[in-house]
Design an enzyme around this catalytic site. Structure first.
Site, mmCIF file in Angstrom:
data_model
loop_
_atom_site.group_PDB
_atom_site.id
_atom_site.type_symbol
_atom_site.label_atom_id
_atom_site.label_comp_id
_atom_site.label_asym_id
_atom_site.label_seq_id
_atom_site.Cartn_x
_atom_site.Cartn_y
_atom_site.Cartn_z
ATOM 1 N N LYS A 9 -23.190 41.257 1.128
ATOM 2 C CA LYS A 9 -23.405 41.386 2.579
ATOM 3 C C LYS A 9 -23.514 42.859 3.004
ATOM 4 O O LYS A 9 -23.080 43.760 2.277
ATOM 5 C CB LYS A 9 -22.249 40.700 3.314
ATOM 6 N N TYR A 49 -27.111 30.045 7.512
ATOM 7 C CA TYR A 49 -25.820 29.637 8.076
ATOM 8 C C TYR A 49 -25.971 28.522 9.113
ATOM 9 O O TYR A 49 -25.154 28.429 10.026
ATOM 10 C CB TYR A 49 -25.112 30.843 8.699
ATOM 11 N N PHE A 57 -18.045 31.745 16.440
ATOM 12 C CA PHE A 57 -18.300 33.029 15.773
ATOM 13 C C PHE A 57 -19.739 33.172 15.280
ATOM 14 O O PHE A 57 -20.076 34.162 14.612
ATOM 15 C CB PHE A 57 -17.319 33.232 14.611
ATOM 16 N N THR A 96 -11.929 33.162 2.722
ATOM 17 C CA THR A 96 -12.906 33.608 3.725
ATOM 18 C C THR A 96 -12.366 34.789 4.537
ATOM 19 O O THR A 96 -13.078 35.766 4.776
ATOM 20 C CB THR A 96 -13.247 32.437 4.678
ATOM 21 N N ARG A 107 -13.129 39.683 -2.214
ATOM 22 C CA ARG A 107 -12.872 39.865 -0.777
ATOM 23 C C ARG A 107 -11.530 40.554 -0.532
ATOM 24 O O ARG A 107 -11.393 41.353 0.406
ATOM 25 C CB ARG A 107 -12.938 38.516 -0.060
ATOM 26 N N ASN A 122 -16.358 40.307 4.884
ATOM 27 C CA ASN A 122 -15.840 39.674 3.657
ATOM 28 C C ASN A 122 -16.787 39.798 2.464
ATOM 29 O O ASN A 122 -16.739 38.991 1.541
ATOM 30 C CB ASN A 122 -15.381 38.233 3.918
ATOM 31 N N HIS A 125 -21.254 36.418 0.189
ATOM 32 C CA HIS A 125 -21.392 34.981 0.412
ATOM 33 C C HIS A 125 -21.414 34.322 -0.950
ATOM 34 O O HIS A 125 -21.991 34.865 -1.897
ATOM 35 C CB HIS A 125 -22.711 34.667 1.133
ATOM 36 N N GLU A 136 -29.723 26.663 -0.546
ATOM 37 C CA GLU A 136 -29.757 28.103 -0.269
ATOM 38 C C GLU A 136 -30.696 28.838 -1.228
ATOM 39 O O GLU A 136 -31.421 29.745 -0.808
ATOM 40 C CB GLU A 136 -28.343 28.684 -0.396
HETATM 41 P P1 ATP Z 1 -19.658 32.363 3.154
HETATM 42 O O1 ATP Z 1 -20.406 31.119 3.580
HETATM 43 O O2 ATP Z 1 -20.137 33.620 3.850
HETATM 44 O O3 ATP Z 1 -19.590 32.477 1.663
HETATM 45 P P2 ATP Z 1 -17.171 30.945 3.386
HETATM 46 O O4 ATP Z 1 -17.927 29.839 2.729
HETATM 47 O O5 ATP Z 1 -15.929 31.445 2.732
HETATM 48 O O6 ATP Z 1 -18.129 32.206 3.626
HETATM 49 P P3 ATP Z 1 -17.627 29.659 5.925
HETATM 50 O O7 ATP Z 1 -16.683 28.713 6.542
HETATM 51 O O8 ATP Z 1 -18.876 29.150 5.308
HETATM 52 O O9 ATP Z 1 -16.783 30.539 4.870
HETATM 53 O O10 ATP Z 1 -17.998 30.748 7.036
HETATM 54 C C1 ATP Z 1 -19.199 31.515 6.933
HETATM 55 C C2 ATP Z 1 -18.909 32.894 7.446
HETATM 56 O O11 ATP Z 1 -18.597 32.810 8.837
HETATM 57 C C3 ATP Z 1 -17.712 33.600 6.803
HETATM 58 O O12 ATP Z 1 -18.048 34.292 5.627
HETATM 59 C C4 ATP Z 1 -17.318 34.555 7.902
HETATM 60 O O13 ATP Z 1 -18.177 35.698 7.873
HETATM 61 C C5 ATP Z 1 -17.606 33.774 9.167
HETATM 62 N N1 ATP Z 1 -16.429 33.062 9.664
HETATM 63 C C6 ATP Z 1 -15.901 31.918 9.184
HETATM 64 N N2 ATP Z 1 -14.820 31.532 9.879
HETATM 65 C C7 ATP Z 1 -14.645 32.477 10.842
HETATM 66 C C8 ATP Z 1 -13.718 32.665 11.902
HETATM 67 N N3 ATP Z 1 -12.722 31.813 12.123
HETATM 68 N N4 ATP Z 1 -13.857 33.755 12.703
HETATM 69 C C9 ATP Z 1 -14.851 34.636 12.494
HETATM 70 N N5 ATP Z 1 -15.785 34.515 11.516
HETATM 71 C C10 ATP Z 1 -15.685 33.459 10.699
HETATM 72 MG MG MG Z 2 -19.779 29.151 3.424
#
Ligand code: ATP
Ligand code: MG
Length: 148
Positions: A9, A49, A57, A96, A107, A122, A125, A136
């Protein structure tokens, strides 16, 4: 063989962490079968996403992944292949929330909260299931860009 998508990222790109992250990812023992630098535009970010479209968010998340928050529009996209590829990369990525992620994870080592917003810096992805990975990878790569 399972495949998974990793994105390095913009927060990691701006901190010049790509090399360290790729070195860490070698620990999984997975095979890298695709890699490219992508100037990510809003449309691709929103498609990537799309499951989060209704979340509070979402706008922040799009600003982060498109590089608006870090003035860095490029991300590195990597496809890995191997047994349990999704699980292996998710475990190494860590939780996350970067402040909750173990320091043994990518992370936990490199992530932090963005100082002026609630954005999770973080770092990477990682696909959360083989089905998400397939969707994806199709979004990010053409067939000819993947090594068999
Ligand atoms: P990614 O999809 O980026 O690998 P992840 O699978 O661990 O992350 P997801 O639940 O898919 O988590 O969330 C996608 C992204 O949205 C996270 O990487 C983070 O940047 C953001 N995000 C998720 N939850 C929150 C939250 N509660 N507040 C702010 N941002 C969030
Ligand atoms: Mg995710």
């Amino acid at each position: 063989m399972e495949k998974t998508l990793v994105l390095i990222k913009p927060d990691a790109m701006v901190k010049e962490l790509a090399g360290h992250i790729i070195t860490d990812l070698y620990k999984t023992g997975l095979r890298m079968i695709g890699l490219k630098l992508v100037n990510i535009q809003r449309e691709l970010a929103e498609q990537h996403y799309s499951e989060h479209r209704e979340k509070p968010f979402f706008e922040e998340l799009i600003k982060h992944i498109t590089g608006e928050l870090h003035n860095q529009e490029n991300v590195i996209a990597i496809v890995y292949e191997g047994e349990d590829a999704v699980k292996k990369v998710r475990e190494l990525a860590g939780k996350t929330h970067p402040e909750e992620a173990s320091t043994k994870t990518i992370r936990g080592k490199y992530g932090r909260m963005h100082s002026k917003t609630n954005c999770f810096e973080n770092v990477i992805h990682a696909s959360d299931s083989p089905e998400s990975a397939e969707r994806e990878i199709k979004l990010w790569f053409e067939d000819k860009e993947i090594i068999d």
